[in-house]
Design a protein around this motif. Sequence first.
Motif, short mmCIF file in Angstrom:
data_model
loop_
_atom_site.label_atom_id
_atom_site.label_comp_id
_atom_site.label_asym_id
_atom_site.label_seq_id
_atom_site.Cartn_x
_atom_site.Cartn_y
_atom_site.Cartn_z
N ASN A 391 23.82 -10.94 71.09
CA ASN A 391 22.49 -10.80 70.50
C ASN A 391 21.60 -9.87 71.30
N CYS A 439 32.40 -11.16 60.55
CA CYS A 439 31.13 -11.40 61.25
C CYS A 439 31.43 -11.89 62.65
N TRP A 465 23.10 -17.91 65.31
CA TRP A 465 22.87 -16.51 64.91
C TRP A 465 24.22 -15.86 64.57
N MET A 467 24.66 -12.30 63.40
CA MET A 467 24.55 -10.87 63.14
C MET A 467 25.23 -10.01 64.22
N CYS A 503 27.52 -8.58 55.47
CA CYS A 503 26.06 -8.62 55.30
C CYS A 503 25.69 -8.74 53.82
N THR A 523 18.22 -13.10 54.30
CA THR A 523 19.26 -14.00 54.79
C THR A 523 18.74 -15.42 54.81
N ALA A 526 18.61 -18.25 58.50
CA ALA A 526 18.44 -17.19 59.50
C ALA A 526 17.88 -17.81 60.77
N SER A 528 16.18 -16.15 64.67
CA SER A 528 15.86 -14.96 65.45
C SER A 528 16.26 -15.26 66.88
N ASP A 550 17.33 -10.16 61.42
CA ASP A 550 18.50 -10.02 60.55
C ASP A 550 18.37 -8.80 59.65
N ILE A 554 20.79 -5.53 59.42
CA ILE A 554 21.53 -5.28 58.18
C ILE A 554 21.18 -3.91 57.63
N HIS A 615 13.37 -8.45 66.43
CA HIS A 615 12.87 -7.90 65.18
C HIS A 615 12.38 -6.46 65.34
#
Length: 819
Positions: A391, A439, A465, A467, A503, A523, A526, A528, A550, A554, A615
Amino acid sequence: MKKILLFALAAFCCSAALGQTLRYNRPASYFEEALVIGNGTMGGIIYGDTRTDRISLNDITLWTGEPCNMTVFAPDAHKAVPDIREALRQGDYKQADRLQRRVQGHFTQNYQPMGQLLIEYLDTLGRVADYSRWLDIGNATAHTHWQRDGHAYDVTYFATHPDSALVVRITTDNPAGLHARISFTSQLPCHIQTDGQELQADGYAAYSSLPSYHKRGEEHFSYDPNRGIHFCTAVRAVGDSVRTDSTSILIDGDSEVTIYVVSATSFNGYDKDPVREGKPYKTLAAQRMRGLLSSCYDELLSRHVADYQGIYNRVQLTLGTPRQADQRPTDEQLREYVDESVFNPQLEALYFQYGRYLLISCSRTPNVPANLQGLWNERILPPWSCNYTTNINLPENYWAAETAALPEMHQSLLTFMQELQKSGEQTAKAYYGVEQGWCLAHNTDIWAMTCPVGMNTGDPSWANWNMGGAWLSTHIWEHYAFSLDRDFLSRYYPILRGAAEFCMGWLVSTRDMGVAGREYLITAPATSPENIYVNDSGYQGSTCYGGFADLAMIRECLADAVQAARVLGIDRDFRKQAQQTLARLQPYKIGRKGNLQEWFYDWEDKDPHHRHQSHLFAVYPGHQTDDGMNRKEDILRAASRTLELKGDKTTGWSTGWRVNLYARLHDARNAYHIYRKLLSYVSPDGYKGPDARRGGGTYPNLLDAHSPFQIDGNFGGCAGVIEMLMQSRYDIDRKGRPSLAIDLLPALPANWSTGSVKGIRARGAVTVDMTWEEGEVKALTLTAGKPCEVSLIMYSGKGSIKRDVKLQAGVKYQYMVEK
């Protein structure tokens, strides 16, 4: 032989003259003071003591565990997803958090220390004087010097990539010679013996383990000599008076001794049992030792320096007016640098080059990237398992790989993604019910584990998470954008496409979540990364829908996949689907404080100064600030406001990220202010003195203080220096036509008003050399790997100069301001 010695001497003198040396006037007492060396696979942590010198040894492939099944812990986890979405649709965020724990699998394994090489000096009665130790990053050699009763002792250490070994050379002018004992210890189960003149250690790691923070009464390690990764470490000393006893090597009176250390593990890939299908690690270690003994010390040193400098010397950096190198101890300079009135451009440039040194030293093993501590770990239960945290930490390790002219080091991560894709396809189906693509959750390890961790007990803020695949896959397009290697892109495109497919399969519509108004894709669930919101009801939670971290990732992943398909001229239907998805993604939102929202609703953060700023991914390392609704200028202004609200006190890796964010925002003052924060002196973790300094910053040996040590801050800071000096963008339009833009000095600090850089790389396969004075480019050379047209902007305090430049492959474009 004379030529070899002259070559090595010239290399030493050249690097010392450039001021690329970490210096200290006493032995290291703590890891955070020790000097690190590495050949990309094997590493050493050097303490330099005059009584018993410790060299901690690592092999980047020595982990606990064995091949894992992504679905064995929670085969039906995906069945919880509709229930979580329904809880979110009903506004029951507490229930959504509870249900998220059903979508969790096992933890990653632990990266392990191999052991310690101990050199015990037996003649220690005399007084020690004139002590110094140093690490020359210009040629990747470490040194220790002292005098005892007027006699000199010198030790040189290096980790050679061409010869896969760690080499130590000890010399003295004492007529009585050296008297020392060499031994090896390990925290792992290990059998140690001597065979002739050689010491051999044969050991193994646990076949299963739990992280240090998982405390449920279980044993953290499960050992079985017939399971797990095995290792062999061999040590040989070459001299005239060397002998062995049952477990050590003895030196009796030599004036010079060379110690050779080799290692090998049975790790043979993420899907191979390390015992039944493992590499012949003992045979490999023996072959490496035989290869070493066939060459003399000077030949080994020559090959090592030539190999290393062939990569390292590509980039040169001078900040400020060139002056004589500062010979004071590095930790002394770092302590002084805490005073913001102190200007030390050499230390700032040294930190940049040290990041490049570290990446060369810890990332040259195919399929095994640099981990949370790069290569260097002394703990059997290291912080956060010393794993790959996706992450932020793993991607940040490679932010400077392309710009700092180290693309070969990037390959360790890129090849690893081929393995992640395969296991990630299992995770996509079993945990999320997505049939297409792959993923990756927020942790992985050498076994390419991709499932979310937590074992049904982890807090969703860090456990759930998903992503990681979207983020890491953007490195594929980045490598192509810098190299324009179409063959590479063709091989790796399926990984990028697969991440994009997941995604698209994971997105839901705002209408399905009960959101009124125009329909967008978001999403759900979700999170963060590692952050906690406070919603309008006062609930402090992690699970939500429409998190903008997210969506930013994406957006970047899909855009990269579309551009890659355009370059290759394939997948029209996929491109159309991805472009339609991009057009339907929820646009960014700007909150009431002028900040870029992290949450779908304008909620507060539990910690307003939280270390993660996920973000803001669209600003850096991403590029997708065009969301189809907001003006780019408004988004960038909101991102700047977000950073302002977060403040400047945070962890090491987060500070490194913020340097790059401010640089992308062309905010030179704050980028430099945060860079200085990154170099804030932090005491060793074990030091308890009244003058101890804690927090995020830099340890005495210039390693990053999260704290504790995480190497990502070093790499983030290295990337940030280039981002202040040069930025670039490479895009492919709908007709497959490329556009390239290069910005020079976009965020140049006032304290760097004069300087030069050579060899940094821009997207479009362009190498940049430039000199600047009074904040203005005075001389510039651009060298393109392939023909291209560049939109060039040169910034200065007087404004900017724009030029459209046509570059021919291999032909230097030169620009110079006449004095």
